[in-house]
Design an enzyme around this catalytic site. Structure first.
Site, PDB file in Angstrom:
ATOM      1  N   ASP A  51       0.838  -1.203   0.000  1.00 25.57           N
ATOM      2  CA  ASP A  51       0.000   0.000   0.000  1.00 25.57           C
ATOM      3  C   ASP A  51       0.874   1.255   0.000  1.00 25.57           C
ATOM      4  OD1 ASP A  51      -2.122   1.764   0.243  1.00 25.57           O
ATOM      5  OD2 ASP A  51      -3.139   0.575   1.763  1.00 25.57           O
ATOM      6  N   ASP A  52       0.753   2.068  -1.046  1.00 24.93           N
ATOM      7  CA  ASP A  52       1.427   3.377  -1.128  1.00 24.93           C
ATOM      8  C   ASP A  52       2.943   3.293  -1.257  1.00 24.93           C
ATOM      9  OD1 ASP A  52      -1.095   4.416  -0.847  1.00 24.93           O
ATOM     10  OD2 ASP A  52      -0.813   5.206   1.165  1.00 24.93           O
ATOM     11  N   CYS A  89      -6.011   4.228  -4.276  1.00 25.89           N
ATOM     12  CA  CYS A  89      -6.024   2.795  -3.979  1.00 25.89           C
ATOM     13  C   CYS A  89      -7.251   2.036  -4.485  1.00 25.89           C
ATOM     14  CB  CYS A  89      -5.838   2.571  -2.489  1.00 25.89           C
ATOM     15  SG  CYS A  89      -6.995   3.463  -1.439  1.00 25.89           S
ATOM     16  N   ARG A  93      -7.200  -1.170  -6.983  1.00 28.56           N
ATOM     17  CA  ARG A  93      -7.557  -2.506  -6.503  1.00 28.56           C
ATOM     18  C   ARG A  93      -8.678  -3.107  -7.347  1.00 28.56           C
ATOM     19  NH1 ARG A  93      -5.408  -2.981  -1.029  1.00 28.56           N
ATOM     20  NH2 ARG A  93      -4.049  -1.169  -0.844  1.00 28.56           N
ATOM     21  N   LYS A 151      -6.150  -5.622   3.124  1.00 27.66           N
ATOM     22  CA  LYS A 151      -7.023  -4.496   2.798  1.00 27.66           C
ATOM     23  C   LYS A 151      -7.813  -4.781   1.521  1.00 27.66           C
ATOM     24  CE  LYS A 151      -6.666   0.359   1.389  1.00 27.66           C
ATOM     25  NZ  LYS A 151      -5.788   1.543   1.346  1.00 27.66           N
ATOM     26  N   HIS A 153     -11.152  -2.729   0.473  1.00 25.16           N
ATOM     27  CA  HIS A 153     -11.549  -1.391   0.034  1.00 25.16           C
ATOM     28  C   HIS A 153     -12.343  -1.386  -1.263  1.00 25.16           C
ATOM     29  CE1 HIS A 153     -10.459   3.168  -0.090  1.00 25.16           C
ATOM     30  NE2 HIS A 153     -11.632   2.927   0.485  1.00 25.16           N
ATOM     31  N   HIS A 244       0.825   2.342   4.323  1.00 23.08           N
ATOM     32  CA  HIS A 244      -0.201   3.387   4.423  1.00 23.08           C
ATOM     33  C   HIS A 244      -0.125   4.047   5.800  1.00 23.08           C
ATOM     34  CE1 HIS A 244      -4.223   5.224   4.414  1.00 23.08           C
ATOM     35  NE2 HIS A 244      -4.283   4.985   3.112  1.00 23.08           N
ATOM     36  N   ASP A 350      -0.110  -0.163  -5.181  1.00 21.40           N
ATOM     37  CA  ASP A 350      -1.401   0.268  -5.727  1.00 21.40           C
ATOM     38  C   ASP A 350      -1.385   1.687  -6.265  1.00 21.40           C
ATOM     39  OD1 ASP A 350      -1.124   1.375  -3.197  1.00 21.40           O
ATOM     40  OD2 ASP A 350      -3.223   1.084  -2.634  1.00 21.40           O
ATOM     41  N   ASN A 351      -0.418   2.488  -5.871  1.00 22.27           N
ATOM     42  CA  ASN A 351      -0.270   3.869  -6.350  1.00 22.27           C
ATOM     43  C   ASN A 351       1.036   4.411  -5.788  1.00 22.27           C
ATOM     44  OD1 ASN A 351      -2.972   4.109  -4.185  1.00 22.27           O
ATOM     45  ND2 ASN A 351      -0.996   4.907  -3.526  1.00 22.27           N
ATOM     46  N   LYS A 405       0.984  10.202  -4.806  1.00 30.25           N
ATOM     47  CA  LYS A 405      -0.391   9.681  -4.740  1.00 30.25           C
ATOM     48  C   LYS A 405      -1.415  10.818  -4.870  1.00 30.25           C
ATOM     49  CE  LYS A 405      -3.436   7.146  -1.527  1.00 30.25           C
ATOM     50  NZ  LYS A 405      -3.495   6.459  -0.207  1.00 30.25           N
TER      51      LYS A 405
END
Length: 733
Positions: A51-52, A89, A93, A151, A153, A244, A350-351, A405
């Site tokens: 994540d991130d 995100c 996803r 996660k 989301h 994150h 994811d980003n 991001k």
């Protein structure tokens, strides 16, 4: 009995033995359901989503952060240098899980940043659209057992969680993020972290740490299969919470990085560029712009601010290393069970890196204290602490890309991707353009699953990985993406882009991202035909997928700030109402008491009233001057506090000149009125405040409702009221 007779009977017995054995094998196989009979050589699949993570956050991509597990997978497989996700995100996803564009999937924006005007549109529901199939559903249909831990989301309403989208077992968190040590809320948008196991609300264990727990869950799911089910290949989707916000990590990992970032984010951004060059990721002459205007000058920070910033980045690095450590436990477990060599690993982000730091806002800090969070430098990273890296370190992690991001610059879109496993090239860097929606068809291809589900937009990377082709998109193939107004259109070596956020540029720009991944040179004026052609391609893409135009003045960061403000005010509504009621009672009592006293002692009451009014005006004047001094000395911090954009030296100079002069001038006039007891000094201050309030009202009427404009409007109205009372109270006797 002759020898020939004996040999004949032995041969007959031998035939009976093998016929019986083969019959038994056939009977056993006949008892196994057809879907559980694995095809020879079908690999297990482990899909790891960080994540991130920024473009250069992994060691294999030039980072100083220790990621030995990920680096080993890169050495065993293929590292992609031109892979792209969306800038946020949930859309990423959705594309990862479905292989279709995020609008088609129904998740074109974060639910937390979707403007009201879009909430009824099919592409903006924040949940997977009916009829859209996930990778898990397709693999399950092809004979795979499917697991997920991490996660999600993509919605947690009825029929939205992983158990309804093809996963046999799942332990999912459905929110933008969560605390890594316990189940408390990390953001005012949520009452508590929404965790679910197999579709039902779940409670976390007392010894919870996110990366460790998720790996434990995944190992338990994999090992939980029995009998014929255990013989089937598995698909394990492991979307970590790391890295994150809030950044949190065990102290043992943090200590390693305590001195790593003391020289600041500009030096770190330069180091990351050099690391990417030395690792062969980018060319030695790759240009890179300085950090965006949202990044403060490191040398302008106080020692305490530098210490907190350096510690925050150390915790971020430690969080990624801790995640890699626990991923290593899963790899070791598969090796111990003899499953590693037949497992396909995919690692991606994811980003781009998260630049948002909510802790700089006073209202959020008040909420943090209410939740029991602290930002003590010595303990940052541990339970009950809240860290964020902010725009400085985020810009460094995205090097050499622009922005991060929530933006369509390469810093927000270009992220790491690693594939490793049986039959794939080893130690190779692949430079072909790829998109996150390509992962699902790639995995189906490599798994040998002949899928009959709905068509996907993504393309399999199989031909590139098998060295049958140099690219999966031709030089004339347009590839678009859009999220919250951040838009891009890729075609060959070129990228058309628009950054709609507060720190971006809403104008369309054209870049050669093969030779200029830092997006330092806009080619729109030099190549008008290409620019017009790609703009038409983007319009066609947006129409095809249902991408709606964003409302005037919208940006994702402003929208989430407005939503945060509403939730924080709701969280504090009881003390706020109590406080306002108390103030109202005090004011009413003071007015009634003053009138009663004035009737008894009119002259003394008038003198006392003037003294009180002069004192109040003096306090207001001192406040104005203090704000002006803060703007002159710390313009970046005041820009964040006031919600202003000052993204260049010229912008900071303008902030100092305009806002500094506004508060200094108003303060001096009010102080003059207080010291000289003459109300004529209040007239300029009243005019300044009235014009400021009128400007905010006009902005609201022109640009729509913005909750974050409410506090300064209320403050300005209150100050006007105080000055009006001062005007009345200082009238000549």
């Amino acid at each position: 009995m002759s020898a020939s007779t004996i040999l004949g009977r032995m041969a007959q017995a031998y035939r009976w033995f093998w016929r019986g054995t083969l019959g038994l094998i056939c009977a056993v196989l006949a008892a196994v359901p057809a879907s559980a009979q694995p095809e020879a050589g079908r690999p297990n699949i482990v899909l790891i989503l960080v994540d991130d993570a920024g473009y250069t956050d992994f060691g294999a991509y030039g980072s100083e952060i220790a990621t030995p597990t990920i680096d080993a997978l890169a050495a065993r497989g293929v590292r992609f240098s031109n892979f792209h996700a969306t800038p946020m995100c949930a859309p990423s996803r959705a594309m990862l899980m479905t292989g279709v564009d995020s609008h088609t999937a129904g998740v074109a924006n974060l639910p937390e940043t979707t403007p009201r005007a879009h909430r009824d549109l099919p592409a903006y529901q924040g949940r997977l659209a009916p009829g859209v199939e996930t990778l898990a559903t397709r693999l399950k249909r092809g004979g795979y057992r499917t697991y997920m831990a991490g996660k999600w989301h993509l919605g947690h309403g009825s029929g939205d969680l992983p158990d309804a989208h093809g996963f046999d077992r799942s332990f999912a968190m459905d929110a933008t993020g969560a605390d890594n040590w316990d189940q408390r809320s990390y953001f005012p948008l949520y009452e508590r972290a929404p965790w679910f196991e197999d579709g039902q609300p779940a409670t976390l264990p007392k010894d919870f740490y996110s990366s460790a727990f998720l790996v434990d869950q995944m190992i338990a799911y994999i090992d939980g299969a029995q009998g014929a089910e255990a013989a089937r290949p598995f698909f394990a989707y492991l979307p970590f919470l790391a890295i994150h916000i809030p950044v949190q990590a065990p102290e043992a990992f943090v200590r390693k990085y305590e001195a790593a970032y003391l020289d600041g984010w500009a030096a770190q951004r330069a180091r990351r560029r050099e690391g990417a060059i030395s690792s062969g990721l980018i060319a030695a002459d790759t240009p890179m712009d300085p950090s965006p205007g949202s990044v403060s000058d490191w040398n302008a920070l106080t020692p305490d601010e530098q210490a907190l910033a350096a510690r925050s980045m150390a915790v971020n690095a430690a969080m990624l290393e801790a995640m890699d450590h626990h991923l290593g436990r899963l790899v070791a477990h598969l090796k111990a069970r003899g499953q590693y060599e037949n497992t396909l690993f995919v690692v991606l982000s994811d980003n781009g890196p998260e630049a948002g730091d909510p802790t700089v806002h006073p209202l959020f800090r008040a909420w943090m204290r209410r939740q029991g969070y602290s930002q003590e430098v010595e303990t940052l990273g541990g339970p009950g602490t809240y860290g964020a890296i902010g725009p400085g370190w985020a810009s460094a992690a995205a090097a050499p890309g622009a922005l991060y991001k929530f933006y369509a610059g390469e810093g927000g879109l270009r992220v790491p991707l690693i594939l490793a496993g049986p039959g794939l090239p080893q130690g190779q860097t692949e430079r072909a353009f790829t998109l996150i929606s390509d992962i699902a068809p790639t995995l189906l291809d490599l798994a040998g699953v002949a899928d009959t589900g709905p068509p996907m937009h993504g393309r399999s990377l199989g031909p590139v990985l098998r060295e049958q082709a140099s690219a999966i998109y031709g030089p004339r193939d347009p590839v678009g993406l859009e999220a919250a107004g951040e838009a891009a259109l890729f075609k060959g070596d070129y990228k058309l882009t628009r950054n709609a956020g507060a720190w971006g540029d809403p104008s369309w720009r054209l870049y050669d991202i093969v030779r200029d991944p830092g997006e330092t040179r806009d080619l729109a004026a030099e190549q008008p035909a290409r620019f017009a052609e790609m703009l038409a391609d983007y319009d066609a893409y947006a129409k095809a997928v249902g991408a709606a135009e964003i409302p005037e003045g919208f940006s994702a960061d402003r929208q989430v700030a407005a939503n945060l403000g509403l939730h924080i005010l709701a969280d504090f509504r009881t003390p706020l109402l109590a406080g306002l009621s108390l103030i109202l009672l005090v004011v009413v009592a003071a007015v009634l008491g003053a009138r009663r006293y004035g009737r008894r002692q009119p002259e003394r009451a008038a003198r006392l009233g003037r003294m009180i009014m002069r004192g109040l005006l003096g306090a207001v004047g001192v406040l104005f001057v203090a704000i002006a001094l803060r703007i002159w000395t710390r313009p970046e911090a005041m820009a964040a506090t006031l919600g202003l954009a000052a993204q260049s030296p010229l912008g900071l100079a303008t902030l100092r000149a305009d806002m500094g002069a506004f508060f200094a001038g108003g303060g001096l006039f009010v102080l003059g009125a207080a010291l000289r007891a003459e109300r004529r000094w209040l007239a300029p201050a009243l005019v300044l405040l009235s014009l400021a309030l009128a400007g905010r009202v006009v902005s609201l009427l022109a640009g729509g409702w913005d909750l974050m404009s409410l506090p300064p409007m209320v403050l300005e109205a209150l100050l006007i009221l105080i000055l009006a009372f001062g005007w009345r109270g200082l009238r000549p006797a």
